[in-house]
Enzyme design. Structure first.
Site, PDB file in Angstrom:
ATOM      1  N   GLY A  89     -11.446  -3.026  -6.153  1.00  0.00           N
ATOM      2  CA  GLY A  89     -10.813  -2.741  -4.870  1.00  0.00           C
ATOM      3  C   GLY A  89      -9.771  -1.648  -4.986  1.00  0.00           C
ATOM      4  O   GLY A  89      -9.030  -1.562  -5.978  1.00  0.00           O
ATOM      5  N   GLU A 114      -1.680   2.408   3.657  1.00  0.00           N
ATOM      6  CA  GLU A 114      -2.249   1.343   2.811  1.00  0.00           C
ATOM      7  C   GLU A 114      -2.716   0.226   3.728  1.00  0.00           C
ATOM      8  O   GLU A 114      -1.913  -0.433   4.382  1.00  0.00           O
ATOM      9  CB  GLU A 114      -1.207   0.841   1.816  1.00  0.00           C
ATOM     10  CG  GLU A 114      -1.761  -0.054   0.730  1.00  0.00           C
ATOM     11  CD  GLU A 114      -1.866  -1.522   1.139  1.00  0.00           C
ATOM     12  OE1 GLU A 114      -2.886  -2.185   0.817  1.00  0.00           O
ATOM     13  OE2 GLU A 114      -0.925  -2.010   1.787  1.00  0.00           O
ATOM     14  N   ASP A 158      -0.898 -10.150  -6.822  1.00  0.00           N
ATOM     15  CA  ASP A 158      -0.720  -9.583  -5.490  1.00  0.00           C
ATOM     16  C   ASP A 158      -1.093 -10.646  -4.461  1.00  0.00           C
ATOM     17  O   ASP A 158      -2.252 -11.047  -4.359  1.00  0.00           O
ATOM     18  CB  ASP A 158      -1.601  -8.347  -5.320  1.00  0.00           C
ATOM     19  CG  ASP A 158      -1.320  -7.601  -4.025  1.00  0.00           C
ATOM     20  OD1 ASP A 158      -0.572  -8.124  -3.174  1.00  0.00           O
ATOM     21  OD2 ASP A 158      -1.848  -6.484  -3.861  1.00  0.00           O
ATOM     22  N   THR A 191      -1.555  -3.244   7.956  1.00  0.00           N
ATOM     23  CA  THR A 191      -1.674  -1.850   7.541  1.00  0.00           C
ATOM     24  C   THR A 191      -0.281  -1.246   7.501  1.00  0.00           C
ATOM     25  O   THR A 191       0.474  -1.364   8.470  1.00  0.00           O
ATOM     26  CB  THR A 191      -2.555  -1.051   8.510  1.00  0.00           C
ATOM     27  OG1 THR A 191      -3.852  -1.653   8.586  1.00  0.00           O
ATOM     28  CG2 THR A 191      -2.703   0.392   8.046  1.00  0.00           C
ATOM     29  N   MET A 192       0.060  -0.623   6.381  1.00  0.00           N
ATOM     30  CA  MET A 192       1.369  -0.007   6.211  1.00  0.00           C
ATOM     31  C   MET A 192       1.255   1.509   6.299  1.00  0.00           C
ATOM     32  O   MET A 192       0.357   2.114   5.700  1.00  0.00           O
ATOM     33  CB  MET A 192       1.978  -0.376   4.863  1.00  0.00           C
ATOM     34  CG  MET A 192       3.340   0.251   4.610  1.00  0.00           C
ATOM     35  SD  MET A 192       3.866   0.127   2.884  1.00  0.00           S
ATOM     36  CE  MET A 192       2.698   1.231   2.081  1.00  0.00           C
ATOM     37  N   ASP A 248      -6.979  -1.334  -3.466  1.00  0.00           N
ATOM     38  CA  ASP A 248      -5.614  -1.869  -3.547  1.00  0.00           C
ATOM     39  C   ASP A 248      -5.267  -2.292  -4.967  1.00  0.00           C
ATOM     40  O   ASP A 248      -4.142  -2.086  -5.435  1.00  0.00           O
ATOM     41  CB  ASP A 248      -5.444  -3.042  -2.579  1.00  0.00           C
ATOM     42  CG  ASP A 248      -6.497  -4.137  -2.767  1.00  0.00           C
ATOM     43  OD1 ASP A 248      -7.590  -3.855  -3.306  1.00  0.00           O
ATOM     44  OD2 ASP A 248      -6.238  -5.274  -2.342  1.00  0.00           O
TER      45      ASP A 248
END
Length: 258
Positions: free
Chosen positions: A108, A7, A130, A13-14, A110
């Site tokens: 988006g 993600e 968020d 960035t994860m 996300d």
């Protein structure tokens, strides 16, 4: 099935690994749009090794990114080092939700992933806040549809702009001030940004609820959402796992599609 979920936001960035039962590892790195697949691989190899894993253990990959120029390198990471074609939100992934906005393709990745993750867990109409590089407020209907929302500058972005535009204002860390009225410059900046964001959240939640005209459960998520816990009653729950929960559900929906 061992799944690597990626993600990517504008700031961080994860990478997370799911073993078909639970998430067994999560790591974060600063987002750099030009980082190559090989550079990601060197970094990730070490972290996988620390958890007793290697690329050979990973047999699935899903990617959600709001940085289009990075997708090429993330796709190559999956192809070259895992030998699998990644599932990419916004490209080849079926989401299984209705996007009720004027131009659905503009939503988006996300925001849609969060909508799926939230609908899995919470009943009824939802408002998702968020807090990241931007702060987004998104309405998810009781049937899981994405209804749209709004985008405001994130709290870190506001702090950075304040420091960059005003020569005498220092760069400061975000924290909850004990007082609203600051007694020095740093306290004044911290108070203005923190309590200003609380006022923004409370004001927008009230306006969105009034416009929606039905009860909404408000869920806070994102990198800095935990800062707001205990500071406002406008957020009903804080849930840091909306995104990875949504990514896992998207993977499962595509794995079982006809």
């Amino acid at each position: 099935m061992m799944l690597l979920a990626i993600e990517q936001g504008n700031t961080n960035t994860m990478f997370a690994v799911h073993n078909d039962v639970e998430w067994i590892a999560q790591w974060r790195t600063a987002t750099e749009a030009n980082r190559t697949a090989d550079e990601y691989a060197v970094w990730l190899t070490q972290l996988l090794h620390m958890n007793g894993l290697g690329f050979e253990d990973l047999d699935g990959c899903i990617i959600s990114s709001v940085v289009p120029q990075s997708i090429f390198n993330l796709r190559n990471l999956s192809r070259r080092y895992m030998n699998v074609e990644p599932l990419i939100v916004g490209e080849n992934a079926k989401l299984g939700i209705e996007v009720r906005i004027t131009k659905p393709t503009e939503a988006g990745a996300d925001r849609l992933v969060n909508a799926i993750g939230a609908h899995l867990t919470y009943p009824g109409d939802l408002l998702l806040i968020d807090s990241g590089t931007a702060t987004t407020f998104d309405v998810v209907a009781a049937d899981g549809a994405f209804e749209g929302g709004l985008i405001a500058p994130g709290i870190n972005l506001s702090l950075h702009a304040l420091h960059e535009a005003a020569a005498k204002l220092p760069r400061i860390a975000i924290q909850k001030p004990e007082r609203v009225i600051g007694k020095d410059t740093v306290q004044a900046m911290q108070s203005g940004v923190f309590w200003g964001y609380i006022a923004l959240i409370e004001g927008l939640v009230d306006r969105i609820k009034a416009e929606w005209g039905a009860p909404l459960t408000v869920i806070g998520t994102g990198g800095v959402a935990s800062l707001f816990e205990g500071a406002t009653t406008s957020i009903d729950r804080f849930d840091p796992d909306l995104t990875i929960r949504g990514l896992l559900e998207i993977w499962r929906r595509n794995a079982t599609k006809d």
